[in-house]
Design an enzyme around this catalytic site. Sequence first.
Site, mmCIF file in Angstrom:
data_model
loop_
_atom_site.group_PDB
_atom_site.id
_atom_site.type_symbol
_atom_site.label_atom_id
_atom_site.label_comp_id
_atom_site.label_asym_id
_atom_site.label_seq_id
_atom_site.Cartn_x
_atom_site.Cartn_y
_atom_site.Cartn_z
ATOM 1 N N SER A 5 -47.134 24.026 -2.319
ATOM 2 C CA SER A 5 -45.816 24.375 -3.162
ATOM 3 C C SER A 5 -44.204 24.746 -1.794
ATOM 4 C CB SER A 5 -46.124 25.952 -2.707
ATOM 5 O OG SER A 5 -47.006 26.123 -4.067
ATOM 6 N N TYR A 55 -59.725 24.646 -8.445
ATOM 7 C CA TYR A 55 -58.399 24.665 -9.794
ATOM 8 C C TYR A 55 -58.805 24.008 -11.433
ATOM 9 C CZ TYR A 55 -55.636 23.918 -5.129
ATOM 10 O OH TYR A 55 -54.701 23.630 -3.770
ATOM 11 N N SER A 57 -56.824 26.488 5.710
ATOM 12 C CA SER A 57 -56.013 26.528 4.282
ATOM 13 C C SER A 57 -55.269 28.076 4.911
ATOM 14 C CB SER A 57 -56.182 26.031 3.536
ATOM 15 O OG SER A 57 -54.565 26.729 2.445
HETATM 16 N N1 LIG Z 1 -54.203 25.777 -0.093
HETATM 17 C C1 LIG Z 1 -53.718 26.590 -1.239
HETATM 18 O O1 LIG Z 1 -53.586 27.772 -0.897
HETATM 19 C C2 LIG Z 1 -52.889 26.322 -1.995
HETATM 20 C C3 LIG Z 1 -51.780 26.930 -3.040
HETATM 21 C C4 LIG Z 1 -51.058 26.094 -4.064
HETATM 22 C C5 LIG Z 1 -51.058 25.198 -4.126
HETATM 23 N N2 LIG Z 1 -51.936 24.089 -2.865
HETATM 24 C C6 LIG Z 1 -51.450 22.722 -3.016
HETATM 25 O O2 LIG Z 1 -50.938 22.255 -3.489
HETATM 26 C C7 LIG Z 1 -49.777 21.137 -4.172
HETATM 27 C C8 LIG Z 1 -48.465 21.250 -4.046
HETATM 28 O O3 LIG Z 1 -48.262 23.540 -4.674
HETATM 29 P P1 LIG Z 1 -47.459 23.297 -5.820
HETATM 30 O O4 LIG Z 1 -47.802 22.229 -7.316
HETATM 31 O O5 LIG Z 1 -47.375 24.449 -6.715
HETATM 32 O O6 LIG Z 1 -46.521 22.288 -5.476
HETATM 33 P P2 LIG Z 1 -44.341 22.153 -5.751
HETATM 34 O O7 LIG Z 1 -44.116 21.421 -5.741
HETATM 35 O O8 LIG Z 1 -43.619 23.470 -5.041
HETATM 36 O O9 LIG Z 1 -44.804 23.100 -7.761
HETATM 37 C C9 LIG Z 1 -44.651 21.842 -8.393
HETATM 38 C C10 LIG Z 1 -44.706 22.489 -9.519
HETATM 39 O O10 LIG Z 1 -42.769 22.496 -9.807
HETATM 40 C C11 LIG Z 1 -42.726 22.155 -11.038
HETATM 41 N N3 LIG Z 1 -40.988 21.250 -10.872
HETATM 42 C C12 LIG Z 1 -39.961 21.189 -11.578
HETATM 43 N N4 LIG Z 1 -38.984 20.192 -10.929
HETATM 44 C C13 LIG Z 1 -39.632 19.795 -10.399
HETATM 45 C C14 LIG Z 1 -38.481 18.635 -9.332
HETATM 46 N N5 LIG Z 1 -37.711 18.836 -9.194
HETATM 47 N N6 LIG Z 1 -39.862 18.285 -8.510
HETATM 48 C C15 LIG Z 1 -40.494 18.504 -8.064
HETATM 49 N N7 LIG Z 1 -41.436 19.988 -9.042
HETATM 50 C C16 LIG Z 1 -40.687 20.535 -9.874
HETATM 51 C C17 LIG Z 1 -43.750 20.928 -11.046
HETATM 52 O O11 LIG Z 1 -43.290 20.929 -12.109
HETATM 53 P P3 LIG Z 1 -43.787 19.184 -12.797
HETATM 54 O O12 LIG Z 1 -44.844 18.856 -13.205
HETATM 55 O O13 LIG Z 1 -42.651 19.090 -14.494
HETATM 56 O O14 LIG Z 1 -42.734 18.075 -11.839
HETATM 57 C C18 LIG Z 1 -44.479 21.746 -11.273
HETATM 58 O O15 LIG Z 1 -44.923 22.807 -11.401
HETATM 59 C C19 LIG Z 1 -50.851 21.651 -5.159
HETATM 60 O O16 LIG Z 1 -51.322 20.686 -6.544
HETATM 61 C C20 LIG Z 1 -52.157 22.170 -4.372
HETATM 62 O O17 LIG Z 1 -52.801 20.630 -3.666
HETATM 63 C C21 LIG Z 1 -52.313 24.700 -2.017
#
Ligand SMILES: NC(=O)c1ccc[n+]([C@@H]2O[C@H](COP(=O)([O-])OP(=O)(O)OC[C@H]3O[C@@H](n4cnc5c(N)ncnc54)[C@H](OP(=O)(O)O)[C@@H]3O)[C@@H](O)[C@H]2O)c1
Length: 304
Positions: free
Chosen positions: A214, A52, A146
Amino acid sequence: MYKIELGKSGLQVPAVVVGCMRISDKTEKEVSAFINTALENGANFFDHADIYGGGKSESVFGKAIAPSMREKIIIQTKCGIVPGKMFDFSYEHIINSVNGSLERLGTDYIDVLLLHRPDALMEPEEVARAFDELKAAGKVRHFGVSNQNPYQMQLLQNSLDMPLCVNQLQFGIMHAPMIQSGINVNMYNESGVNRDGGVLDYCRLNKITIQPWSPMQYGFFKGCFIDNEKFPELNAKMDEIAEKYGVSKTTIAFAWILRHPAKMQPVTGTTNLGRLADCIKATEVKLTREEWYEIYKAAGNILP
Ligand SMILES: NC(=O)c1ccc[n+]([C@@H]2O[C@H](COP(=O)([O-])OP(=O)(O)OC[C@H]3O[C@@H](n4cnc5c(N)ncnc54)[C@H](OP(=O)(O)O)[C@@H]3O)[C@@H](O)[C@H]2O)c1
């Protein structure tokens, strides 16, 4: 915040994980505020990966955590992706990656280590040797995977002395193939296609915690579905239910995941402190069965 057991580990963990993938460009002060907001709301489980921000997420997090806080938080990280090149579950890669994470995080142990994405060239005995050594050295306490399907997990588990506790998979209202295929068993429609080998039921049967990643995205990092004009019906339904509970749609999106009886542990992605608190607040909302299905259908799904 209620707690669940992480797989068969015996470790009690909060129902929501705080994802750290998007903190790499934040300052130490901003990350301190992020961590404090999580802790004030009862979320002390943080998800990382060696890749990351090219390691910057772990580094800035490590700097923001005072040594006295280490025992109060649970740190999970991942290894096995060599970005743009390959997946690597070799002994050397796993050991080197963990040593790098320990250094960046400024700690001498990782609570949970996940293998990030399946390596086609995985040799289970080699992974087992790395896991045994890391556990014996006190560097990693619990292990998981994962993005793996049941046979991949079983193949690996067969060579391990410790249980795989976690499978982190993409899952949310707008990415729910593991629910769709279960509802559309034996149908010719697209939703009936089983893309994951029945991983949801496998994890329930074997007491492995699914951590949805996500949870707010549609597609593969295409954007957030909340307040997105592409999804008017879903947002209208979520508005209606959010109003009933006096919470935001962000809270409802997490409550939808938590309502599933598999006791999934969704991973937040936001770096916005208000939205982070909203995600965690979902542990206080229990949707009715009708509401859960209404949201599922408003997301474009049909019932056979
Ligand atoms: N194992 C894997 O392969 C894998 C892959 C991807 C991610 N992950 C893990 O999963 C976590 C979450 O993934 P993700 O970051 O893609 O999650 P997400 O919660 O689906 O997306 C977050 C993104 O959406 C935006 N967003 C816009 N409106 C929102 C709202 N109303 N509520 C929440 N978010 C909003 C956020 O911006 P703002 O910050 O401005 O709110 C941020 O850029 C990562 O941090 C990581 O730890 C794991």
